[in-house]
Design a protein around this motif. Sequence first.
Motif, PDB file in Angstrom:
ATOM      1  N   VAL A  77       0.849  -1.193   0.000  1.00 39.59           N
ATOM      2  CA  VAL A  77       0.000   0.000   0.000  1.00 39.59           C
ATOM      3  C   VAL A  77       0.882   1.239   0.000  1.00 39.59           C
ATOM      4  CG1 VAL A  77      -0.202  -0.017   2.520  1.00 39.59           C
ATOM      5  CG2 VAL A  77      -1.871   1.238   1.163  1.00 39.59           C
ATOM      6  N   ILE A 105       0.459   5.115   0.953  1.00 32.00           N
ATOM      7  CA  ILE A 105      -0.426   6.061   1.633  1.00 32.00           C
ATOM      8  C   ILE A 105       0.040   7.465   1.273  1.00 32.00           C
ATOM      9  CG2 ILE A 105      -1.276   6.886   3.857  1.00 32.00           C
ATOM     10  CD1 ILE A 105      -0.930   4.060   4.920  1.00 32.00           C
ATOM     11  N   VAL A 108      -2.276   4.768   8.593  1.00 31.52           N
ATOM     12  CA  VAL A 108      -1.161   3.816   8.583  1.00 31.52           C
ATOM     13  C   VAL A 108      -1.467   2.609   9.468  1.00 31.52           C
ATOM     14  CG1 VAL A 108       1.245   3.467   9.285  1.00 31.52           C
ATOM     15  CG2 VAL A 108       0.597   5.525   8.018  1.00 31.52           C
ATOM     16  N   PHE A 155      -3.744  -0.231   8.043  1.00 33.36           N
ATOM     17  CA  PHE A 155      -3.051  -1.096   7.085  1.00 33.36           C
ATOM     18  C   PHE A 155      -1.975  -1.932   7.786  1.00 33.36           C
ATOM     19  CE2 PHE A 155      -4.911   1.974   4.137  1.00 33.36           C
ATOM     20  CZ  PHE A 155      -5.352   1.140   3.122  1.00 33.36           C
ATOM     21  N   GLU A 156      -1.301  -1.339   8.756  1.00 33.01           N
ATOM     22  CA  GLU A 156      -0.267  -2.065   9.503  1.00 33.01           C
ATOM     23  C   GLU A 156      -0.842  -3.323  10.160  1.00 33.01           C
ATOM     24  OE1 GLU A 156       3.303  -3.084  11.240  1.00 33.01           O
ATOM     25  OE2 GLU A 156       3.107  -1.261  10.030  1.00 33.01           O
ATOM     26  N   ILE A 169      -1.609  -7.277   4.249  1.00 36.85           N
ATOM     27  CA  ILE A 169      -0.759  -6.195   3.743  1.00 36.85           C
ATOM     28  C   ILE A 169       0.687  -6.549   4.086  1.00 36.85           C
ATOM     29  CG2 ILE A 169      -0.107  -3.773   4.013  1.00 36.85           C
ATOM     30  CD1 ILE A 169      -2.654  -4.146   2.404  1.00 36.85           C
ATOM     31  N   ILE A 220       4.240  -1.190   3.549  1.00 30.17           N
ATOM     32  CA  ILE A 220       3.623   0.139   3.488  1.00 30.17           C
ATOM     33  C   ILE A 220       4.661   1.162   3.059  1.00 30.17           C
ATOM     34  CG2 ILE A 220       2.487   1.964   4.820  1.00 30.17           C
ATOM     35  CD1 ILE A 220       1.502  -0.239   6.745  1.00 30.17           C
ATOM     36  N   TYR A 221       4.266   2.018   2.129  1.00 28.40           N
ATOM     37  CA  TYR A 221       5.069   3.171   1.726  1.00 28.40           C
ATOM     38  C   TYR A 221       4.261   4.422   2.049  1.00 28.40           C
ATOM     39  CZ  TYR A 221       7.986  -0.086  -0.874  1.00 28.40           C
ATOM     40  OH  TYR A 221       8.823  -1.118  -1.213  1.00 28.40           O
ATOM     41  N   VAL A 222       4.887   5.371   2.718  1.00 33.81           N
ATOM     42  CA  VAL A 222       4.212   6.624   3.076  1.00 33.81           C
ATOM     43  C   VAL A 222       4.834   7.737   2.251  1.00 33.81           C
ATOM     44  CG1 VAL A 222       3.603   8.205   4.934  1.00 33.81           C
ATOM     45  CG2 VAL A 222       3.810   5.747   5.412  1.00 33.81           C
ATOM     46  N   LYS A 250       5.816  -2.906   9.172  1.00 29.41           N
ATOM     47  CA  LYS A 250       5.436  -3.036   7.766  1.00 29.41           C
ATOM     48  C   LYS A 250       5.810  -1.808   6.929  1.00 29.41           C
ATOM     49  CE  LYS A 250       1.694  -6.389   8.283  1.00 29.41           C
ATOM     50  NZ  LYS A 250       0.255  -6.684   8.044  1.00 29.41           N
ATOM     51  N   ILE A 251       6.173  -0.709   7.593  1.00 31.73           N
ATOM     52  CA  ILE A 251       6.597   0.474   6.841  1.00 31.73           C
ATOM     53  C   ILE A 251       7.964   0.195   6.222  1.00 31.73           C
ATOM     54  CG2 ILE A 251       7.256   2.900   6.947  1.00 31.73           C
ATOM     55  CD1 ILE A 251       5.231   3.301   9.154  1.00 31.73           C
TER      56      ILE A 251
END
Length: 234
Positions: free
Chosen positions: A5, A7, A37, A40-41, A46, A49-51, A72-73
């Motif tokens: 994902v 965000i 965040v 999704f975390e 999932i 994660i990309y922010v 997960k980030i």
Amino acid sequence: MQNFVAILAAGKGSRMGLSQPKQFEMLNGKTILEHSVDTFEKHPNIHGIYVVVHRDFIDNTRRLLNIRNRPKIIEIIAGGEERTDSSYAAISAIESHVGETPRGRPMTDCNLLIHDAARPFITHKIITRTIDALKNHSAVSVAIPATDTIYICDNENKIESSPKRDRVYLAQTPQAARLSIFKQAFELTRKNPQHIATDDANVILNYFPEVKIHIVLGDIINRKITFKEDLKER
């Protein structure tokens, strides 16, 4: 197929007249960004994660999200001037990780969900519906049926037409597709920017029309924070 994902939180929230981007405003004890965040975390399907934030807020975002507590980030990256620029930055970053699987298995593609950080009430149910739909469809968009009559107006605010309500949906996020599809569509926008895309599904619709976008039912709770009044606790 793995599910990543992006965000998007690179906007400045100028319509709210705030001293900082709206995604850093507090809502029910956490920032808007943290709400998005964390949902999704905590979702089991999932994988990363990309922010995407404004380059001036990358360090602040790293401190805020405390990546060690949110494993997960994968990366916090700089967005661009327009939404499409921020989405493309995420696509490029994720592409660089394709193939880097923990068990050494080759991965030539993945699913990418793109979500607005300004929709902090996203639910696990909507995320699950989106991922499940990607098993049978190459692209999907979360949306809810319109409950009000819709008007199409001219430049002088005179009604020109009114589409049948049973065929009108209101777009939400996440919007999702195979990474390879997003990449091809967004690269076409950069080579030939004919259309103004207000969301990521529109990029596919305008530049990769042979890919049909399936509607996933959203929820009225998945509203977008746009004005100061939207920050009131409910």
